[in-house]
Design a protein around this motif. Structure first.
Motif, PDB file in Angstrom:
ATOM      1  N   SER A 260       0.890  -1.205   0.066  1.00  0.00           N
ATOM      2  CA  SER A 260       0.076   0.080   0.015  1.00  0.00           C
ATOM      3  C   SER A 260       0.863   1.246   0.028  1.00  0.00           C
ATOM      4  CB  SER A 260      -0.794  -0.120   1.525  1.00  0.00           C
ATOM      5  OG  SER A 260      -1.366   1.199   1.710  1.00  0.00           O
ATOM      6  N   SER A 262      -0.779   4.395   0.695  1.00  0.00           N
ATOM      7  CA  SER A 262      -1.446   5.452   1.148  1.00  0.00           C
ATOM      8  C   SER A 262      -0.699   6.158   2.440  1.00  0.00           C
ATOM      9  CB  SER A 262      -2.718   4.538   1.657  1.00  0.00           C
ATOM     10  OG  SER A 262      -3.301   3.988   0.657  1.00  0.00           O
ATOM     11  N   GLU A 344       3.207  -6.242  -7.290  1.00  0.00           N
ATOM     12  CA  GLU A 344       2.024  -7.288  -6.692  1.00  0.00           C
ATOM     13  C   GLU A 344       2.467  -8.563  -6.882  1.00  0.00           C
ATOM     14  OE1 GLU A 344      -1.786  -6.578  -8.278  1.00  0.00           O
ATOM     15  OE2 GLU A 344      -1.649  -4.418  -7.654  1.00  0.00           O
ATOM     16  N   GLU A 368      -5.390  -3.993  -3.174  1.00  0.00           N
ATOM     17  CA  GLU A 368      -5.170  -4.884  -4.433  1.00  0.00           C
ATOM     18  C   GLU A 368      -3.974  -5.844  -3.892  1.00  0.00           C
ATOM     19  OE1 GLU A 368      -6.302  -4.675  -7.491  1.00  0.00           O
ATOM     20  OE2 GLU A 368      -7.654  -3.168  -6.583  1.00  0.00           O
ATOM     21  N   THR A 369      -3.194  -5.387  -3.081  1.00  0.00           N
ATOM     22  CA  THR A 369      -2.123  -6.191  -2.644  1.00  0.00           C
ATOM     23  C   THR A 369      -2.675  -7.304  -1.987  1.00  0.00           C
ATOM     24  OG1 THR A 369      -0.690  -4.308  -2.363  1.00  0.00           O
ATOM     25  CG2 THR A 369       0.259  -6.377  -1.266  1.00  0.00           C
TER      26      THR A 369
HETATM   27  P1  ADP Z   1      -4.206   0.739  -0.969  1.00  0.00           P
HETATM   28  O1  ADP Z   1      -5.276   0.113  -0.216  1.00  0.00           O
HETATM   29  O2  ADP Z   1      -3.087   1.685  -0.187  1.00  0.00           O
HETATM   30  O3  ADP Z   1      -4.747   1.580  -2.423  1.00  0.00           O
HETATM   31  P2  ADP Z   1      -3.327  -1.225  -3.134  1.00  0.00           P
HETATM   32  O4  ADP Z   1      -2.650  -2.496  -2.762  1.00  0.00           O
HETATM   33  O5  ADP Z   1      -4.728  -1.154  -3.322  1.00  0.00           O
HETATM   34  O6  ADP Z   1      -2.796  -0.337  -1.950  1.00  0.00           O
HETATM   35  O7  ADP Z   1      -2.782  -0.354  -4.158  1.00  0.00           O
HETATM   36  C1  ADP Z   1      -1.343  -0.034  -4.317  1.00  0.00           C
HETATM   37  C2  ADP Z   1      -0.797  -0.280  -5.613  1.00  0.00           C
HETATM   38  O8  ADP Z   1       0.324   0.337  -5.822  1.00  0.00           O
HETATM   39  C3  ADP Z   1      -0.603  -1.576  -5.925  1.00  0.00           C
HETATM   40  O9  ADP Z   1      -0.943  -2.092  -7.241  1.00  0.00           O
HETATM   41  C4  ADP Z   1       0.815  -1.715  -5.693  1.00  0.00           C
HETATM   42  O10 ADP Z   1       1.456  -2.895  -6.347  1.00  0.00           O
HETATM   43  C5  ADP Z   1       1.504  -0.637  -6.317  1.00  0.00           C
HETATM   44  N1  ADP Z   1       2.525  -0.092  -5.610  1.00  0.00           N
HETATM   45  C6  ADP Z   1       3.083  -0.452  -4.466  1.00  0.00           C
HETATM   46  N2  ADP Z   1       4.469   0.026  -4.227  1.00  0.00           N
HETATM   47  C7  ADP Z   1       4.670   0.770  -5.175  1.00  0.00           C
HETATM   48  C8  ADP Z   1       5.927   1.550  -5.601  1.00  0.00           C
HETATM   49  N3  ADP Z   1       6.928   1.637  -4.793  1.00  0.00           N
HETATM   50  N4  ADP Z   1       5.854   2.004  -6.934  1.00  0.00           N
HETATM   51  C9  ADP Z   1       4.871   2.005  -7.513  1.00  0.00           C
HETATM   52  N5  ADP Z   1       3.755   1.162  -7.490  1.00  0.00           N
HETATM   53  C10 ADP Z   1       3.717   0.486  -6.266  1.00  0.00           C
END
Ligand code: ADP
Length: 432
Positions: A260, A262, A344, A368-369
């Motif tokens: 995440s 966020s 992911e 998504e993770t």
């Molecule tokens: P959230 O619930 O915080 O939105 P998610 O897992 O739904 O988290 O989404 C985060 C997305 O960002 C995922 O697709 C993840 O693979 C991608 N992500 C995570 N870390 C990085 C990074 N360092 N650089 C680019 N994309 C990332």
């Protein structure tokens, strides 16, 4: 034993949110990830089953098809009432999917009336005179106005749902809801006589939801956000009890996987690093350059997850969490979709390796993770346990080999700074 309440949720984290509310109101709940395949055993030891679909933003026909499959499974499991769960901000477009799915479920259940309320006062979602408020502002003045997939420019849900439905949509207004279940039933009878098929129900407090819950006791179908769930279990005599949230005792190593990006997760990762605990950073640019980052992560895990005098090892954190600026920089080099997919895949592989190494307690951060990790681990169902933070429970899942995995799935902006360590402490406390 047959289940009482069968729920169809239009996305994964929404399903967990609903399941969590039902558990807190005294039902034992299992959440299934998608409809079990044909021939899948329709016997589950639970009072309610929530089937998590991914039907919020797919074409309406696909959402209807998946929802009807879920309905059919839930009925074969004995469900006496069906709950269609959508987002508390009523995320939808004029094409659906709330209206089309509601009507398809009504047709299949052969019922001429249902209610619709996304109200969830504990989360600041209230409905008054058919208008949805997010905190202190109308839906159309909230961030939802600019949502990329389901922008909500009209807060008047009677019109919003009317545009998505062939049936006439009416209102059970707050005057009736505040008066009590008898008044609500009288209003429903009146609407039915007028030929109304679906009624938006006002609710601005938990008491309103409890009165609504009692009034809809005999309806084959209800549709709502997760709020209405607080008022339904009492219809079968369930009362809040910690027994409903009981999970098998936890064991094994502990790990956290965070993909995440966020704000809340950034704080949680920073807090974990500050505490000096072991953490491994999964760097998308190194993955893109062909380096075996997941392999390195697992070697790091093996080195830090030995049994110690205090019992099993961990928690160890594996994360790709970065600040929004750093994420944008990566996305501009790799593309946002490609970067997300790389991360992911790597985190899902890390999760598989950790479980093979004896990790049996995992916290996952990121919606998504979470989906990627659950799929990679072959998890098809979750028994919902005690709540860590509003909307985030510990769950127990059966691994394909038969072992139990304790897992908590946290979408982005949930939880305070100490969430990672607090969640393991809670699990230990509950097990005592
Ligand atoms: P959230 O619930 O915080 O939105 P998610 O897992 O739904 O988290 O989404 C985060 C997305 O960002 C995922 O697709 C993840 O693979 C991608 N992500 C995570 N870390 C990085 C990074 N360092 N650089 C680019 N994309 C990332």
């Amino acid at each position: 034993m047959a289940i009482r309440l069968g729920c169809v949720a239009d996305d994964f984290t929404g399903a967990t949110d609903l399941a969590n509310n039902l558990v807190r109101a005294g039902m034992r709940v299992v959440q299934l990830i998608d409809v079990p395949p044909d021939g899948g055993e329709a016997a589950v030891d639970a009072d309610a089953v929530v089937i998590a679909l991914k039907s919020r933003t797919v074409p309406a026909a696909d959402a209807v098809e998946a929802s009807l499959r879920a309905l059919s499974w839930l009925r074969s499991a004995g469900a006496e009432q069906i709950y269609f769960k959508y987002c508390s901000t009523f995320d939808s477009t004029p094409a659906g999917n709330i209206g089309p799915v509601t009507e398809a479920l009504m047709d299949a259940l052969d019922t001429d009336f249902t209610i619709a309320t996304p109200a969830f006062p504990d989360n600041g979602r209230t409905v008054f005179k058919g208008h949805l408020f997010v905190g202190d502002v109308l839906l159309s003045e909230s961030g939802m106005r600019h949502h990329p997939l389901t922008p909500m420019a009209d807060p008047h849900l009677v019109s919003v749902l009317g545009a998505q439905s062939t049936r006439a949509v009416g209102l059970i207004d707050h005057t009736a809801v505040a008066h009590g279940s008898e008044a609500i039933r009288a209003r429903i009878d009146e609407l039915r006589r007028q030929g109304i098929g679906i009624a938006i129900a006002d609710a601005v407090s938990n008491d309103d939801l409890l009165r609504l819950g009692a009034a809809v006791r005999d309806m084959p179908l209800v549709t709502a956000g997760s709020g209405l769930a607080i008022g339904l279990p009492a219809n079968w005599g369930f009362t809040p009890s910690s027994a409903a949230a009981q999970l098998p005792p936890p064991s094994g190593h502990r790990a956290i996987i965070s993909g995440s990006v966020s704000a809340a997760t950034n704080e949680q990762v920073a807090e974990f690093l500050r505490s000096g605990r072991p953490a491994f950073s999964v760097d998308p640019l190194r993955i893109a350059a062909g380096e075996d980052v997941a392999g390195e992560a697992l070697a790091f895990g093996a080195a830090h997850l030995a049994d110690g005098p205090g019992g099993p090892g961990g928690p160890v954190l594996f994360h790709s969490t970065e600040t929004p600026e750093a994420v944008r920089a990566v996305q501009s080099r790799l593309g946002a979709v490609e970067a997300g997919a790389l991360v992911e895949r790597a985190l899902a592989r890390v999760a598989q390796g950790l479980v093979a190494h004896g990790v049996r307690r995992i916290v996952v951060a990121g919606g998504e993770t979470s989906g990627a990790v659950v799929r990679a681990l072959g998890i098809t169902g979750l028994r919902i346990g005690p709540q860590i933070d509003p909307g985030v429970p510990w769950c127990a899942a059966a691994l394909p080999g038969g072992d139990t995995l304790h897992i908590a799935l946290k979408s982005g902006n949930f939880g305070g700074p100490g969430f990672f360590t607090d969640s393991f402490a809670l699990l230990d406390r509950e097990a005592r």
